[in-house]
Motif scaffolding. Structure first.
Motif, short mmCIF file in Angstrom:
data_model
loop_
_atom_site.label_atom_id
_atom_site.label_comp_id
_atom_site.label_asym_id
_atom_site.label_seq_id
_atom_site.Cartn_x
_atom_site.Cartn_y
_atom_site.Cartn_z
N SER A 55 0.82 -1.21 0.00
CA SER A 55 0.00 0.00 0.00
C SER A 55 0.85 1.26 0.00
O SER A 55 0.52 2.25 -0.67
CB SER A 55 -0.92 -0.01 1.23
N PHE A 56 1.95 1.23 0.76
CA PHE A 56 2.83 2.40 0.90
C PHE A 56 4.24 1.84 1.07
O PHE A 56 4.59 1.32 2.11
CB PHE A 56 2.39 3.23 2.11
N LYS A 57 5.01 1.92 0.01
CA LYS A 57 6.27 1.19 -0.10
C LYS A 57 7.29 1.58 0.99
O LYS A 57 7.40 2.73 1.38
CB LYS A 57 6.91 1.44 -1.47
N LYS A 96 -7.89 9.88 3.65
CA LYS A 96 -6.76 10.03 2.72
C LYS A 96 -6.29 11.47 2.62
O LYS A 96 -5.14 11.73 2.23
CB LYS A 96 -7.16 9.51 1.34
N ASN A 129 10.21 6.87 3.55
CA ASN A 129 8.76 6.82 3.68
C ASN A 129 8.40 6.58 5.14
O ASN A 129 8.57 5.48 5.66
CB ASN A 129 8.16 5.72 2.79
N ARG A 131 5.88 6.09 8.13
CA ARG A 131 4.61 5.37 8.12
C ARG A 131 3.45 6.25 8.57
O ARG A 131 2.29 5.92 8.29
CB ARG A 131 4.68 4.13 9.03
N ARG A 136 0.65 10.55 2.55
CA ARG A 136 0.93 9.24 1.94
C ARG A 136 -0.06 8.91 0.84
O ARG A 136 0.21 8.06 -0.01
CB ARG A 136 0.96 8.13 3.01
N HIS A 137 -1.22 9.59 0.81
CA HIS A 137 -2.22 9.37 -0.24
C HIS A 137 -2.36 10.59 -1.16
O HIS A 137 -3.28 10.64 -1.98
CB HIS A 137 -3.59 9.06 0.38
#
Length: 347
Positions: A55-57, A96, A129, A131, A136-137
């Motif tokens: 979903s989020f690398k 988001k 990145n 968390r 993040r979106h």
């Protein structure tokens, strides 16, 4: 032997300043199983975090990894970058677009929420990145400016003469090469209304070598007051290389501020907050803001309620002089400024 040194004795890679920042970026860890192996963590962590990683690398440079305690799955730096199954929980109220930035996105790459200053999305990429990232979106693809489109930002500024401060954000603006960044800054400098340039970045924190001679050169030549806001959440993120980078920027006339995010299980203790303020100030960085978590989808497990945060900062205020206590703040959509919350003091 120190276990952190042990790990990098085994891995054929250098983590110090004899590599350029771009070389460090090219060797950043993007594989969850590799991360787990490098840090001596249980393989089950890679399995548990696999869906969140999709979903989020995962993305983390090796200089940052060198500050994480080998074998400690509760390390406060590790928890900031390790994909977790908790991210996939659907929690009411976490969205988001937690700051409703789409409502203040008048044209491509510009977020204009407050008077006299505006934010420019310079790039959609980061060196790490995190968390808990509130963007993040974010639809970076819709806000990515080609070099030829930068003129649209200059035109917008000309049409808003009340704006006297430009904030470069992202992503991370320092992901741009210095030749490109310096060119953009020169165009901003040509507007007499602009007094200050603010750069929000975590890149020098995770790769101190980003504070290069090329960067110091264009900064020292700028007529603008340059403020660099770093994003340091824990004292363990500080090391000699980062302190050296901060010293070089201060010598070039840059004002250095730190804004952190209050994160459950990472820095939500009096000891962690006191140590953080002392560590950044020792490096010439002034504690600025400590934000409560923006309610972004995928990060609810990091959140702390406002009253708990106020009580924590009240205890921190009892330990430190006022100039070392960052302002506890939250960005609330629709407000004309950031909301600041007073520490709650014990009777």
């Amino acid at each position: 032997m120190n276990t952190i040194l042990q790990i990098f004795d085994v891995i054929p890679i250098q983590t110090k300043n004899n590599l350029s920042w771009s070389q460090h970026l090219s060797q950043a860890i993007t594989s969850l199983p590799e991360l787990v192996k490098l840090l001596g963590l249980p393989e089950s962590l890679a399995h548990q975090g696999r869906e969140a990683h999709q979903s989020f690398k995962l993305l983390v440079p090796r200089p940052y990894l060198s500050r994480i305690e080998y074998g400690n799955q509760n390390d406060p730096l590790l928890l900031q970058i390790l994909p977790s199954a908790a991210e996939m929980q659907n929690v009411f109220g976490y969205t988001k677009d937690p700051l409703e930035e789409a409502e203040h996105n008048p044209q491509k790459a510009i977020v204009h929420k407050y008077k006299r200053r505006l934010l420019v999305i310079t790039t959609g990429t980061c060196a790490v990145n995190c968390r808990y990232c509130f963007r993040r979106h974010f639809p970076y693809g819709d806000n990515q400016l080609a070099q030829a489109e930068w003129q649209s930002v200059i035109d917008y500024l000309k049409g808003h003469p009340d704006v006297n401060e430009v904030i470069l954000s992202g992503g991370d603006p320092l992901m741009m090469k210095d030749t490109l960044l310096a060119d953009k800054v020169r165009q901003i400098e040509a507007l007499p209304q602009i007094k200050r340039l603010r750069i929000h970045s975590r890149l020098p924190v995770v790769i101190p070598a980003r504070v290069s001679d090329d960067m110091l050169d264009w900064i020292s030549k700028s007529r603008l007051d340059i403020i660099m806001v770093w994003h340091i959440n824990h004292a363990n993120e500080m090391d000699e290389e980062l302190a050296s980078a901060a010293f070089k920027l201060k010598q070039a006339g840059v004002t250095l501020l730190n804004q952190g995010v209050l994160l459950k299980g990472i820095n939500d203790t009096v000891e962690a907050q006191v140590n953080l303020s002392e560590a950044v100030f020792d490096a010439g960085i002034l504690p600025y803001y400590m934000f409560t978590l923006d309610p972004v989808e995928g990060a609810a497990h990091f959140d702390i309620n406002i009253e708990e945060a106020q009580r924590l900062m009240g205890k921190v205020a009892a330990e430190l002089p006022g100039y070392l206590v960052p302002k506890l703040a939250k960005e609330i959509p629709g407000k004309t400024a950031k909301s600041v919350f007073a520490p709650l003091l014990d009777d």
